[in-house]
Design a protein around this motif. Structure first.
Motif, mmCIF file in Angstrom:
data_model
loop_
_atom_site.group_PDB
_atom_site.id
_atom_site.type_symbol
_atom_site.label_atom_id
_atom_site.label_comp_id
_atom_site.label_asym_id
_atom_site.label_seq_id
_atom_site.Cartn_x
_atom_site.Cartn_y
_atom_site.Cartn_z
ATOM 1 N N LEU A 4 0.832 -1.204 0.000
ATOM 2 C CA LEU A 4 0.000 0.000 0.000
ATOM 3 C C LEU A 4 0.868 1.256 0.000
ATOM 4 N N LEU A 5 1.954 1.228 0.756
ATOM 5 C CA LEU A 5 2.859 2.386 0.752
ATOM 6 C C LEU A 5 3.453 2.606 -0.639
ATOM 7 N N ARG A 6 3.691 1.522 -1.351
ATOM 8 C CA ARG A 6 4.228 1.639 -2.710
ATOM 9 C C ARG A 6 3.213 2.326 -3.622
ATOM 10 N N ALA A 7 1.938 1.983 -3.428
ATOM 11 C CA ALA A 7 0.894 2.615 -4.244
ATOM 12 C C ALA A 7 0.804 4.113 -3.970
ATOM 13 N N LEU A 8 1.136 4.515 -2.732
ATOM 14 C CA LEU A 8 1.037 5.921 -2.331
ATOM 15 C C LEU A 8 2.365 6.670 -2.457
ATOM 16 N N ARG A 9 3.392 5.983 -2.911
ATOM 17 C CA ARG A 9 4.755 6.528 -2.885
ATOM 18 C C ARG A 9 4.874 7.895 -3.556
ATOM 19 N N ASP A 10 4.236 8.058 -4.704
ATOM 20 C CA ASP A 10 4.410 9.284 -5.490
ATOM 21 C C ASP A 10 3.294 10.301 -5.278
ATOM 22 N N THR A 11 2.511 10.148 -4.218
ATOM 23 C CA THR A 11 1.399 11.065 -3.979
ATOM 24 C C THR A 11 1.836 12.366 -3.323
ATOM 25 N N GLY A 12 3.013 12.381 -2.722
ATOM 26 C CA GLY A 12 3.457 13.564 -1.981
ATOM 27 C C GLY A 12 2.982 13.577 -0.540
ATOM 28 N N LEU A 13 2.195 12.589 -0.132
ATOM 29 C CA LEU A 13 1.741 12.521 1.251
ATOM 30 C C LEU A 13 2.899 12.132 2.167
ATOM 31 N N ALA A 14 2.932 12.728 3.333
ATOM 32 C CA ALA A 14 3.949 12.370 4.314
ATOM 33 C C ALA A 14 3.772 10.911 4.705
ATOM 34 N N LEU A 15 4.878 10.264 5.111
ATOM 35 C CA LEU A 15 4.806 8.856 5.458
ATOM 36 C C LEU A 15 3.846 8.608 6.624
ATOM 37 N N GLY A 16 3.791 9.541 7.554
ATOM 38 C CA GLY A 16 2.840 9.386 8.654
ATOM 39 C C GLY A 16 1.407 9.394 8.155
ATOM 40 N N THR A 17 1.129 10.250 7.165
ATOM 41 C CA THR A 17 -0.208 10.285 6.576
ATOM 42 C C THR A 17 -0.495 8.994 5.818
#
Length: 242
Positions: A138-151
């Motif tokens: 899931l983190l990989r899917a969100l990797r390029d979103t610009g969201l902070a890792l905590g988010t």
């Protein structure tokens, strides 16, 4: 931190076994215990799993299991990680929204294969190798979103909770016809709710909001909630510093 400094339950969860002893190989190991427990849970549900029953199914005493599993709660964690299995590949070129959607659908399908998974007590964040593989996916899917890792970690918690809740509700409705239950509920409350006392609730019942849509109501509810969450993620991405 070396292997010897790791808690014993984490060593077992990650199969970081101590050095083998001299002599004959052990007849019992963590994998055999966990496989037997998962088979028992698939047949009888989580309430049917006890250390005594698992030991009997393997032809051992309950005390023999304690060399491989420290407690019933540890066994449940081992079972959950085993039954969840490694995360499938979702592809990295499909965009974050489709990646998260595929992740949620895959986790829901895995829980459908082992419905008792949602009954395992949540004792903390993911710790096992398979659980971490789902986290990583899931983190990989969100990797390029610009969201902070905590988010991103918060998104993981929210999506996981939505899947868990959807599976629980679908199972609870399975004993009855969900569409019929919702239809009867809406029609009955439309008669009972007084607009003068509950104006907004009455307006909801008046428009037949509880008439079920075509198809499986559980699928509709799952997709509806997931789309709301995805829209919320999109809004967070829109305002996050890139």
């Amino acid at each position: 931190m070396g292997d010897r400094e790791l808690p014993a339950d984490l060593r077992r969860l990650w199969r970081r076994a101590p050095s083998p002893r001299l002599g004959r190989p052990a007849e019992l190991d963590v994998d055999r215990v966990v496989a037997a427990a998962v088979d028992l849970a698939d047949r009888e549900g989580l309430d049917g799993v006890t250390l005594q029953k698992v030991a009997q199914s393997l032809g051992f005493t309950k005390m023999a299991l304690y060399r491989h599993v420290g407690s019933k709660n540890e066994l449940f964690e081992l079972m959950a990680d085993h039954a969840t299995g490694p995360a499938p590949e979702f592809g990295e070129d499909t965009g974050w929204r489709d990646g998260v959607r595929r992740w949620a659908a895959a986790m829901r399908a895995r829980c459908a294969e082992h419905p008792w998974l949602v009954d395992v007590p949540a004792a903390g964040p993911p710790r096992g190798p398979n659980a971490v593989s789902w986290m990583d996916a899931l983190l990989r899917a969100l990797r390029d979103t610009g969201l902070a890792l905590g988010t991103q970690a918060g998104v993981l918690s929210m999506i996981s909770g939505h899947v868990r809740n959807a599976v629980v509700l679908a199972r609870q409705y399975a004993a009855a016809d969900q569409a019929e239950v919702e239809r009867d509920y809406g029609r009955a409350l439309a008669e009972l709710v007084d607009p003068a006392r509950f104006p907004d609730a009455a307006a909801l019942f008046a428009v037949s909001a509880f008439e079920p849509p075509p198809g499986n109501p559980a699928d509709h509810d799952f997709e509806f909630g997931l789309n709301l969450i995805l829209d919320g993620i999109a809004a967070a991405i829109a305002v996050s510093p890139q």
